[in-house]
Design an enzyme around this catalytic site. Structure first.
Site, PDB file in Angstrom:
ATOM      1  N   LYS A  18       0.852  -1.183   0.000  1.00 55.85           N
ATOM      2  CA  LYS A  18       0.000   0.000   0.000  1.00 55.85           C
ATOM      3  C   LYS A  18       0.891   1.237   0.000  1.00 55.85           C
ATOM      4  CE  LYS A  18      -3.828   0.846   0.694  1.00 55.85           C
ATOM      5  NZ  LYS A  18      -4.614   0.717   1.931  1.00 55.85           N
ATOM      6  N   HIS A  19       0.667   2.123  -0.957  1.00 55.41           N
ATOM      7  CA  HIS A  19       1.394   3.387  -1.037  1.00 55.41           C
ATOM      8  C   HIS A  19       2.906   3.180  -0.986  1.00 55.41           C
ATOM      9  CE1 HIS A  19      -2.231   5.751  -1.099  1.00 55.41           C
ATOM     10  NE2 HIS A  19      -2.689   5.067  -0.062  1.00 55.41           N
ATOM     11  N   HIS A  28      13.792   5.337  -0.659  1.00 56.20           N
ATOM     12  CA  HIS A  28      12.951   6.526  -0.885  1.00 56.20           C
ATOM     13  C   HIS A  28      12.591   6.622  -2.368  1.00 56.20           C
ATOM     14  CE1 HIS A  28      13.493   8.153   3.132  1.00 56.20           C
ATOM     15  NE2 HIS A  28      14.767   7.882   3.044  1.00 56.20           N
ATOM     16  N   ASN A  37      12.191   6.136   7.554  1.00 55.19           N
ATOM     17  CA  ASN A  37      12.758   5.115   8.419  1.00 55.19           C
ATOM     18  C   ASN A  37      11.792   3.949   8.568  1.00 55.19           C
ATOM     19  OD1 ASN A  37      15.187   6.515   9.159  1.00 55.19           O
ATOM     20  ND2 ASN A  37      14.027   7.724  10.636  1.00 55.19           N
TER      21      ASN A  37
END
Length: 393
Positions: A66-67, A393, A232
């Site tokens: 998810k996301h 990221h 994180n």
């Protein structure tokens, strides 16, 4: 096919949108539906995760995303009767295959976060897995292949719009990857580190230096999961699956607390009172999952008071007291924990211990490593300094 036009980007106002290859053809094919920009981000990140899990463990693997972060990840170990019941797969009309077990575990770890997930499978999607997917609220699936029966089932989902992507399992991306932010191009080497390398577990600064084979497997699962989790991040793992993932927090202790809370909920779902909740017939799966989460929480009166419990249960259940929850959580042991960077203080270990953590793998290198080690020794926790950071990221 070199490119695929998309309806829009992350948001409807972000047009035009496409995925494309600068060289060669796209290593994937859309077999059904019309995946969007975020669908493809989830699909490609989750595919990398399950491919690495399969390579590291030799077992079929699945992830629920998810996301652009995993809500769950697991390998295809058989399910106990308890897990089959709390994952709500004990009524499937066909036998669960290893890849179906992997998805049941990945989806069941955090069912609230997995609602509307994108699924990745390391192996061929078979009938059993497709039947599990059909009953859940899900955006799509990516796999290297599908049986004819599985494809028939999935093409009926969401009135024929369910997203089904087939990816070439032999595709290897270029060693350098690029992305743009604010019109500026970033370039870096791909993170191709192998997280099943035995050398990652050679530096053990704690008094307890014993890692069982199951603990090593679970730590590898945690680390590979973290490799594709927005940082994180911290991951608790047990029994071949992630049981709590804390993603995208600015503070390491907040990651550890969030992941620990999810691990506690996973364990509390196995409490006899939770497994025996008398749900009304025909309750929607999402309503049932939400009700269980509220029942376990400090807000349990929201579903137990008069005028409310009748909506969900055939009779008013007994509450699960704070003392009962604390005693049940204390029975969870043998949990493994991975962190995508070092623990700056021993408070992370203190929180992890409360959720049954006995094995830790983290980068090491904090100026307070001595305090972290001392806290592990306090609870006889075995900890390895991997020397590897896994920011994503």
């Amino acid at each position: 096919m070199k490119e695929l036009s998309l309806k829009y980007g992350c948001n409807p106002n972000q047009k035009p949108s496409r995925i494309f290859m600068e060289q060669g053809d796209l290593p994937l094919e859309v077999l059904n539906g019309r995946p969007g920009y975020i669908n493809f981000l989830d699909a490609l990140n989750s595919w990398q995760l399950v491919k690495e899990l399969k390579a590291a463990t030799g077992l079929p693997a699945a992830a629920s995303f998810k996301h652009v972060s995993p809500a769950g990840a697991a390998v295809g170990l058989p399910l106990s009767d308890t897990l089959s019941k709390i994952y709500f797969v004990d009524d499937l009309p066909v036998e669960l295959s290893p890849i179906a077990c992997a998805y049941a575990r990945a989806r069941g770890a955090d069912r609230m976060s997995s609602y509307g997930d994108f699924v990745a499978l390391s192996d061929t999607c078979d009938e059993a897995t497709a039947l599990l997917l059909k009953r859940e609220v899900s955006d799509g699936v990516i796999a290297p292949a599908y049986t004819e029966k599985a494809l028939e089932i999935l093409r009926e989902k969401r009135k024929g719009t369910y997203n089904v992507i087939q990816i070439d399992p032999d595709y290897v991306p270029q060693p350098v990857e690029r992305k743009q932010v604010f019109g500026i191009t970033f370039e870096q080497g791909r993170n191709d580190i192998r997280l099943d390398d035995p050398s990652l577990f050679e530096n053990i600064p704690t008094r307890n230096k014993t890692f069982t084979a199951e603990a090593r497997r679970d730590l590898i699962i945690a680390l590979i999961t973290l490799k594709y989790t927005q940082s994180n991040s911290v991951c608790y793992a047990k029994d071949g699956q992630a049981i709590g993932i804390g993603a995208g927090q600015q503070s390491r202790i907040h990651c550890t607390r969030l992941a620990g809370q999810k691990a506690d909920i996973w364990w509390l779902r196995q409490h006899p009172k939770v497994m025996g909740l008398p749900f009304v017939e025909g309750i929607r799966r999402a309503d049932r999952d939400n009700t269980i989460d509220i029942y376990i929480s400090d807000d349990s009166d929201d579903v137990l008071r008069d005028g409310e419990w009748q909506k969900f249960f055939t009779r008013q259940p007994e509450p699960l007291s704070r003392e009962e929850k604390k005693a049940w959580v204390a029975r969870n042991t043998g949990v493994a924990l991975g962190s995508d960077a070092f623990f700056p203080f021993g408070d992370n270990v203190e929180r992890a211990h409360k959720s049954g953590v006995q094995y830790i793998a983290q980068a090491g290198g904090s100026v307070r490593d001595d305090h972290v080690i001392m806290t592990c020794d306090k609870y006889d926790i075995a900890m390895a300094f991997t020397g590897v950071r896994l920011f994503h990221h």
